[in-house]
Design a protein around this motif. Structure first.
Motif, PDB file in Angstrom:
ATOM      1  N   UNK A  55      33.979  23.829  21.222  1.00 41.63           N
ATOM      2  CA  UNK A  55      33.029  23.813  20.107  1.00 41.63           C
ATOM      3  C   UNK A  55      33.674  23.583  18.754  1.00 41.63           C
ATOM      4  N   UNK A  56      34.870  23.004  18.712  1.00 42.27           N
ATOM      5  CA  UNK A  56      35.554  22.813  17.424  1.00 42.27           C
ATOM      6  C   UNK A  56      35.959  21.349  17.211  1.00 42.27           C
ATOM      7  N   UNK A  57      35.628  20.469  18.156  1.00 35.63           N
ATOM      8  CA  UNK A  57      36.149  19.102  18.072  1.00 35.63           C
ATOM      9  C   UNK A  57      35.399  18.289  17.026  1.00 35.63           C
ATOM     10  N   UNK A  58      36.153  17.589  16.189  1.00 32.18           N
ATOM     11  CA  UNK A  58      35.541  16.643  15.256  1.00 32.18           C
ATOM     12  C   UNK A  58      35.938  15.232  15.665  1.00 32.18           C
ATOM     13  N   UNK A  59      34.985  14.314  15.627  1.00 34.23           N
ATOM     14  CA  UNK A  59      35.201  12.937  16.072  1.00 34.23           C
ATOM     15  C   UNK A  59      35.263  12.016  14.862  1.00 34.23           C
ATOM     16  N   UNK A  60      36.003  10.928  14.875  1.00 33.63           N
ATOM     17  CA  UNK A  60      36.871  10.494  15.964  1.00 33.63           C
ATOM     18  C   UNK A  60      37.963  11.514  16.232  1.00 33.63           C
ATOM     19  N   UNK A  61      38.220  11.769  17.523  1.00 38.85           N
ATOM     20  CA  UNK A  61      39.169  12.798  17.919  1.00 38.85           C
ATOM     21  C   UNK A  61      40.353  12.155  18.627  1.00 38.85           C
ATOM     22  N   UNK A  62      41.532  12.294  18.021  1.00 38.46           N
ATOM     23  CA  UNK A  62      42.774  11.830  18.654  1.00 38.46           C
ATOM     24  C   UNK A  62      43.451  13.060  19.248  1.00 38.46           C
ATOM     25  N   UNK A  63      43.429  13.224  20.584  1.00 37.68           N
ATOM     26  CA  UNK A  63      44.050  14.406  21.202  1.00 37.68           C
ATOM     27  C   UNK A  63      45.577  14.281  21.185  1.00 37.68           C
ATOM     28  N   UNK A  64      46.209  15.238  21.857  1.00 37.06           N
ATOM     29  CA  UNK A  64      47.666  15.174  22.032  1.00 37.06           C
ATOM     30  C   UNK A  64      48.385  16.236  21.235  1.00 37.06           C
ATOM     31  N   UNK A  65      49.067  17.145  21.938  1.00 34.93           N
ATOM     32  CA  UNK A  65      49.751  18.235  21.230  1.00 34.93           C
ATOM     33  C   UNK A  65      50.994  18.716  21.991  1.00 34.93           C
ATOM     34  N   UNK A  66      51.545  17.856  22.837  1.00 31.42           N
ATOM     35  CA  UNK A  66      52.859  18.161  23.444  1.00 31.42           C
ATOM     36  C   UNK A  66      53.758  17.011  23.033  1.00 31.42           C
ATOM     37  N   UNK A  67      54.198  17.092  21.795  1.00 26.93           N
ATOM     38  CA  UNK A  67      54.732  15.906  21.111  1.00 26.93           C
ATOM     39  C   UNK A  67      56.245  15.981  20.958  1.00 26.93           C
ATOM     40  N   UNK A  68      56.884  14.853  21.219  1.00 22.76           N
ATOM     41  CA  UNK A  68      58.289  14.684  20.825  1.00 22.76           C
ATOM     42  C   UNK A  68      58.407  13.359  20.078  1.00 22.76           C
ATOM     43  N   UNK A  69      59.194  13.364  19.032  1.00 20.68           N
ATOM     44  CA  UNK A  69      59.398  12.135  18.277  1.00 20.68           C
ATOM     45  C   UNK A  69      60.496  12.327  17.244  1.00 20.68           C
ATOM     46  N   UNK A  70      60.605  11.334  16.378  1.00 22.06           N
ATOM     47  CA  UNK A  70      61.660  11.352  15.360  1.00 22.06           C
ATOM     48  C   UNK A  70      61.050  11.466  13.967  1.00 22.06           C
ATOM     49  N   UNK A  71      61.640  12.318  13.143  1.00 18.50           N
ATOM     50  CA  UNK A  71      61.168  12.482  11.769  1.00 18.50           C
ATOM     51  C   UNK A  71      61.351  11.157  11.030  1.00 18.50           C
ATOM     52  N   UNK A  72      60.243  10.681  10.422  1.00 20.74           N
ATOM     53  CA  UNK A  72      60.336   9.413   9.671  1.00 20.74           C
ATOM     54  C   UNK A  72      60.176   9.635   8.163  1.00 20.74           C
ATOM     55  N   UNK A  73      59.496  10.704   7.765  1.00 14.99           N
ATOM     56  CA  UNK A  73      59.340  11.019   6.342  1.00 14.99           C
ATOM     57  C   UNK A  73      59.401  12.534   6.183  1.00 14.99           C
TER      58      UNK A  73
END
Ligand SMILES: [Zn+2]
Ligand SMILES: [Zn+2]
Length: 340
Positions: A55-73
């Motif tokens: 009951x908290x989703x706002x659309x457009x909704x981009x999921x994903x929360x097990x993230x690995x990446x490189x700091x760019x800024x």
């Protein structure tokens, strides 16, 4: 600076499959970092949120929360992180840092938790994500990115309650369910040197559970074996969903034992044994920043290894379908093509 257009995968309305979605990069706060996403795990919570289960989703909704990446800024007030650092980010991407829970160091209980999700405004099924640098965790060099990704949500969700309630070694711990959460809980509990019993509805998971560190395996419909374990377990961690045998679960924990829920099963029980045996039932949500750091070190020291399948991020809907059909052993991690 904010006008660069980035690609993510968004659901445009309740239950709709994800589509390529181009968005303006969100403005960064002074304490924020922007991270180029290389890997992102697919968690059940993402799929439930597409369907607005919470009951908290706002659309457009981009999921994903097990993230690995490189700091760019990095923002002006960021310390300890630099452009090019490899980091992991979990479900929580920020917090108010000012409520009673944040001040106690229990940021996962922040009163602003709904707005603290990493997927606000856009999550990790994307080329880039912005988070407060205090929730972007530098990763040990030896930890592969697809492994670290899964630890950021599934890992912390099961590590944190073990750390809180079962830190001392040699307890009798039961893990109910062998899936994305359960297969990690078995490894962590084994790493804490507990006697680990797995309770599962699938006989075909026994061999796997034992290979991951389980000492014993009980089928959840084997009521006779459950009865033999009455008053046996210090802690029972429930990672399963659906119907589970509550009457027996209440009785297999010791007096003053604890049942810890990290999933959302149906709850149906008579409170008699709960009351008579001083049993506690508690929920457990993610973990605080200190336990995230402790988990990463523990995972490396104890060779905790999530079992993952990788897929290109462009195949996100296929990945979600595989999760929904219960075909994944035990986590899909989406991988982005490297970009400049
Ligand atoms: Zn999750
Ligand atoms: Zn707070």
């Amino acid at each position: 600076m904010s006008s660069v257009t980035k690609l993510g995968y968004a659901s445009m309305a309740v239950g709709e499959p994800l589509k390529p979605f181009y968005f303006e990069q969100p403005e960064m706060g002074v304490s924020d970092v922007r991270v180029s996403v290389t890997h992102c795990g697919v968690c059940h919570t993402d799929i439930q949120a597409i369907d607005d289960f919470y009951g908290i989703t706002e659309y457009p909704f981009v999921p994903g929360h097990e993230i690995v990446g490189y700091v760019s800024h990095v923002g002006e007030a960021v310390s300890g992180l630099h452009i090019g650092d490899r980091v992991g980010i979990g479900w929580q991407g920020r917090s108010c840092m000012d409520c009673e829970w944040c001040l106690k160091g229990e940021e996962q209980l922040c009163m602003d938790i709904v707005d603290s999700a990493t997927w606000v405004p856009y999550g990790g099924f994307s080329s880039t994500v912005v988070a407060d640098h205090r929730f972007a965790y530098p990763l040990p060099e030896a930890l592969p990115s697809e492994v670290a990704a899964v630890l950021m949500c599934a890992g912390i969700s099961v590590f944190s309650p073990l750390l809180r309630y079962a830190r001392q070694p040699s307890l009798k711990v039961a893990i109910m369910g062998v899936g994305g959460l359960g297969h990690l809980a078995i490894q962590f509990a084994h790493g804490f040197k507990h006697e680990v019993t797995v309770i599962s509805s699938s006989p075909d998971k026994e061999e796997q559970a034992r290979a991951l560190g389980a000492d014993h395996f009980i089928l959840s419909n084997d009521l006779e074996s459950l009865r033999k374990r009455y008053f046996y377990f210090d802690d029972l961690l429930v990672t399963a969903t659906g119907q589970i045998p509550w009457y027996y679960l209440l009785n297999i924990v010791k007096k003053e034992g604890r049942i810890i829920l990290v999933s959302f099963p149906e709850i149906s029980m008579h409170p008699r044994d709960l009351v008579a045996h001083n049993v506690s039932i508690t929920g457990s949500f993610l973990g605080n920043r200190a336990s995230m750091q402790e988990m990463l070190a523990f995972a490396q020291a104890n060779s905790i290894t999530p079992m993952v399948e990788t897929m290109p991020m462009a195949q996100v809907n296929e990945a979600i379908a595989r999760v929904k059909e219960n075909k994944v052993r035990y986590r899909v991690v989406l991988v982005n093509e490297p970009v400049d």
